[in-house]
Design an enzyme around this catalytic site. Structure first.
Site, PDB file in Angstrom:
ATOM      1  N   GLU A  79       0.830  -1.198   0.000  1.00 45.20           N
ATOM      2  CA  GLU A  79       0.000   0.000   0.000  1.00 45.20           C
ATOM      3  C   GLU A  79       0.872   1.259   0.000  1.00 45.20           C
ATOM      4  O   GLU A  79       1.811   1.372   0.796  1.00 45.20           O
ATOM      5  CB  GLU A  79      -0.891  -0.026   1.241  1.00 45.20           C
ATOM      6  CG  GLU A  79      -1.745   1.207   1.449  1.00 45.20           C
ATOM      7  CD  GLU A  79      -2.500   1.168   2.764  1.00 45.20           C
ATOM      8  OE1 GLU A  79      -3.441   1.973   2.924  1.00 45.20           O
ATOM      9  OE2 GLU A  79      -2.153   0.335   3.630  1.00 45.20           O
ATOM     10  N   LYS A 148      -9.080   2.940  -2.152  1.00 42.59           N
ATOM     11  CA  LYS A 148      -9.355   2.314  -0.858  1.00 42.59           C
ATOM     12  C   LYS A 148     -10.752   2.688  -0.382  1.00 42.59           C
ATOM     13  O   LYS A 148     -11.144   3.858  -0.423  1.00 42.59           O
ATOM     14  CB  LYS A 148      -8.305   2.755   0.160  1.00 42.59           C
ATOM     15  CG  LYS A 148      -8.359   2.024   1.499  1.00 42.59           C
ATOM     16  CD  LYS A 148      -7.137   2.370   2.339  1.00 42.59           C
ATOM     17  CE  LYS A 148      -7.071   1.601   3.634  1.00 42.59           C
ATOM     18  NZ  LYS A 148      -5.827   1.883   4.388  1.00 42.59           N
ATOM     19  N   CYS A 204      -5.629  -2.738   2.467  1.00 44.52           N
ATOM     20  CA  CYS A 204      -5.407  -2.784   3.913  1.00 44.52           C
ATOM     21  C   CYS A 204      -6.690  -2.880   4.741  1.00 44.52           C
ATOM     22  O   CYS A 204      -7.274  -3.942   4.862  1.00 44.52           O
ATOM     23  CB  CYS A 204      -4.565  -1.595   4.345  1.00 44.52           C
ATOM     24  SG  CYS A 204      -3.756  -1.871   5.957  1.00 44.52           S
TER      25      CYS A 204
END
Length: 709
Positions: A79, A148, A204
């Site tokens: 990430e 994200k 994540c």
């Protein structure tokens, strides 16, 4: 060059095709893992410098080249890896953002001649806002950009300070480095020439939420779920990551690839361990070395067909697709061509258990044996309780199967508080019974403490053969299948009549391997009983169950000795007299006739558990059995460390295919009750296996013929 983007409802045909090494274009190598629907997935953990995109890009490029040279289809990186996750408010500095895009441009240039799909993390300015993104590209083409969804803003995380969440974006397509590219979270990136390779990326925190975006992506057809993570390390977090990734892969029936930031991230307030993980349907495949101050690349060969077949088999997965159909129809598919060279050998690099029913690790093996044993005992106890019958009768041959059935029966009696003399064990010597097995049968019954009888079946068999007009009755040495089955039938007939006479249940002893191969006498033979505790236990596992009882001294020292003697006895039906065998051939050997059980159980597992083709089974068998020096073995001097060339694997597989798919199903269609003990399958028509008794093995044999020798 722009990738093709289409709207693809979940469950469409684009995600269901498979590739076969024997039905693909000429020149396709049987020894290439991609020919059998595997895909090598790599995870890179590059050494990084905070806010130095050029350096980070160079480290990423080097790992990407290594992944491509290694034959990887996909390479995923951490990430925000081009900037470093710990850049904090520097993310709002234009030089850093420009530098990240410049590093991405360099990576695109590096990828022009590489088939590997790369997935990197970086901050991107879109619609006057900043998004934490994963960029997917291959051969110089941008395929997709996925932002994200969930931004952690608790504890040590302050991402909402720098970034916007995915649902704040408006556009479904953006311009990046001069290319128009699909943008959003509901994207599946699919390889047109490897139909089961379908990627989705989340970032994540997304997987730490109650319903990760990847859950919907899996329902929309994604088979490989990738997570670009940074994830600082704290005590206990590594184990939790394993649980999280493993369970998500299991729930989604997918491969889950997890990356994590490592050395070079700022340690102002945090530490980083660089943990990368690959799981497949709950099974652990690969992990990086943690706390390394160097770049790392780890890879795993993912079985895409296994994932596809599990989704096809588990109807609840299809129900979930139906329940979420309106949302899944909003997913878009981005197609690309992987373009790997499949004419060259690329061996599988994956652990394949030689004994799929028997773990090689001693502790796991003992746990497996104990659990299987308890399942069998519990099932038998329930049958005795429900029937109101307190007695059992079973034939004791001095071989493996009847030995194990007697051990289970004894434990069942102990559990119920009934005397073991409620078990009537009967040894029934015939025309070919050896002194060794007869002696072992009598010794075993003595050690168990059951009632023991011996009934010589030869007189009744001779009468039967005489009634049939069989040549043997006239003194001719004819030992055909009738001669053999008369003995098997007489034994079972005696057991059923003894059960009537003593008020007992006939306990069956035949195992799963024999049933799969049709190696049993139909009806009033070893095929039939009132209840069969071994019905779904394969021969290789029964060997270890008996050994486990012996090694744990559950029968004491003298009992251990007889169990070891039984384990060291060649497997034989003992139906044809030894002096009638071909000179020098010795004892009538079961494995001479039907092939080694260690190979046949391997064939059985991958046929009934996964439905694989003969070509794929042979490919896996050669990987597991081709070199005895490679891979793990169960420990102990008793283990025969055999190896087999592909020609022998093919020969034994032909026996399996011929016997399993033609001529044996009618025996399985009316088997007695018995407990299923493992996910490796049962052949009961009331459980795992329903098949016609008159099917043809033509398609299996045709494919098997095209396997190279």
């Amino acid at each position: 060059m722009q990738a093709t983007t289409t709207s693809s409802p979940a469950g469409s045909a684009t995600g269901s095709a498979t590739r076969s090494a024997t039905s693909s274009p000429a020149g396709l190598s049987f020894d290439n893992l991609y020919a059998h629907d595997f895909a090598r997935i790599a995870v890179g953990i590059p050494l990084c410098r905070v806010a130095d995109p050029a350096f980070n890009g160079e480290q990423t490029a080097q790992l990407l080249r290594e992944a491509a040279a290694d034959g990887a289809a996909v390479a995923a990186f951490p990430e925000l890896g081009l900037a470093a996750y710990t850049s904090d408010d520097l993310f709002h500095q234009r030089p850093l953002l420009d530098g990240c895009e410049a590093a991405l441009a360099q990576l695109l240039a590096v990828s022009r001649d590489l088939p590997t799909v790369a997935i990197v993390g970086l901050p991107l300015r879109i619609e006057h806002r900043l998004f934490n993104c994963a960029v997917v590209f291959q051969r110089g083409r941008l395929l997709a950009v996925l932002p994200k969804t969930y931004l952690p803003n608790y504890g040590e995380f302050y991402e909402a300070r720098q970034f916007n969440a995915a649902d704040e974006a408006i556009s479904e397509e953006i311009t990046l480095l001069g290319q128009r590219v699909a943008f959003g979270t509901r994207l599946v990136v699919a390889a047109s020439d490897q139909p089961l390779l379908r990627l989705h990326v989340e970032i994540c925190e997304d997987v730490w939420t109650p319903i990760p975006p990847s859950s919907y992506a899996a329902l929309a057809g994604a088979t490989v779920l990738v997570n670009l993570s940074a994830s600082n390390i704290t005590v206990g977090k590594s184990g939790y990551r394993h649980q999280l990734v493993g369970q998500q892969s299991a729930r989604c029936l997918a491969a889950y690839v997890y990356t994590s930031a490592g050395a070079g991230e700022s340690s102002t307030d945090l530490a980083w361990d660089g943990q990368a993980l690959v799981y497949e349907n709950g099974s652990f495949l690969a992990e990086s070395e943690r706390f390394q101050r160097r770049s790392q690349l780890v890879s795993a060969d993912v079985d895409l067909e296994r994932l596809s077949r599990e989704r096809m088999r588990q109807t609840s997965f299809g129900d979930s697709v139906r329940h979420h159909a309106p949302l899944l129809k909003t997913f878009r598919t981005v197609e690309f061509e992987l373009g790997l060279d499949l004419t060259q050998a690329l061996p599988l690099r994956r652990r394949i258990e030689r004994f799929p029913y028997v773990p090689s690790d001693r502790q796991r093996r003992d746990e497996r044996c104990n659990e299987v044993f308890q399942i069998q005992v519990q099932a038998l106890v329930q049958r005795l309780v429900s029937s109101g019958i307190h007695k059992l009768v079973l034939g004791i041959s001095g071989g493996l199967d009847s030995t194990h059935a007697l051990l289970v029966a004894a434990r069942a009696m102990d559990q119920m508080g009934w005397p073991r003399t409620n078990i009537l064990g009967v040894t029934m010597p015939g025309f070919a019974t050896g002194t060794r097995t007869r002696d072992q049968a009598l010794r075993l019954m003595r050690e168990i403490g059951c009632e023991a009888r011996e009934i010589d079946i030869r007189p009744s068999c001779e009468q039967m053969l005489k009634d049939l007009g069989h040549p043997y009755a006239a003194g001719e040495p004819v030992y055909d299948v009738t001669f053999e089955n008369v003995q098997a039938g007489e034994r079972t007939s005696h057991l059923f009549r003894l059960a009537n006479h003593t008020g007992a249940l006939v306990l069956g002893t035949g195992d799963l391997s024999e049933l799969a191969l049709g190696w049993c006498t139909y009806g009033v033979g070893d095929h039939m009983s009132h209840y069969n505790v071994n019905a779904s236990v394969p021969k290789t596992l029964i060997q270890y169950l008996v050994r486990w009882v012996a090694e744990t001294k559950q029968l004491g020292a003298s009992g251990q000795e007889v169990l070891f003697d039984i384990l060291n006895t060649e497997i034989s039906p003992e139906l044809v007299p030894q002096d009638a065998r071909v000179e020098g051939s010795g004892l009538q050997s079961t494995e001479d006739k039907i092939g080694r059980y260690e190979l046949q159980d391997f064939n059985l597992f991958y046929t009934i558990r996964h439905g694989y083709s003969p070509a794929k089974i042979a490919f896996l068998a050669r990987h597991a059995w081709g070199d005895k020096a490679c891979g793990e073995w169960p420990d102990g001097e008793h283990v025969q460390r055999n190896e087999y060339p592909l020609a022998e694997i093919k020969r034994v597989l032909r026996i399996f295919v011929s016997r399993f798919f033609r001529g044996s199903q009618f025996k399985r269609s009316c088997v007695p009750n018995g407990p299923k003990v493992g996910s490796g399958g049962s052949l009961s028509p009331r459980g795992d296996w329903r098949a016609p008794s008159d099917s043809e093995p033509t398609v299996w044999l045709a494919e098997l013929d095209r396997i190279p020798d």
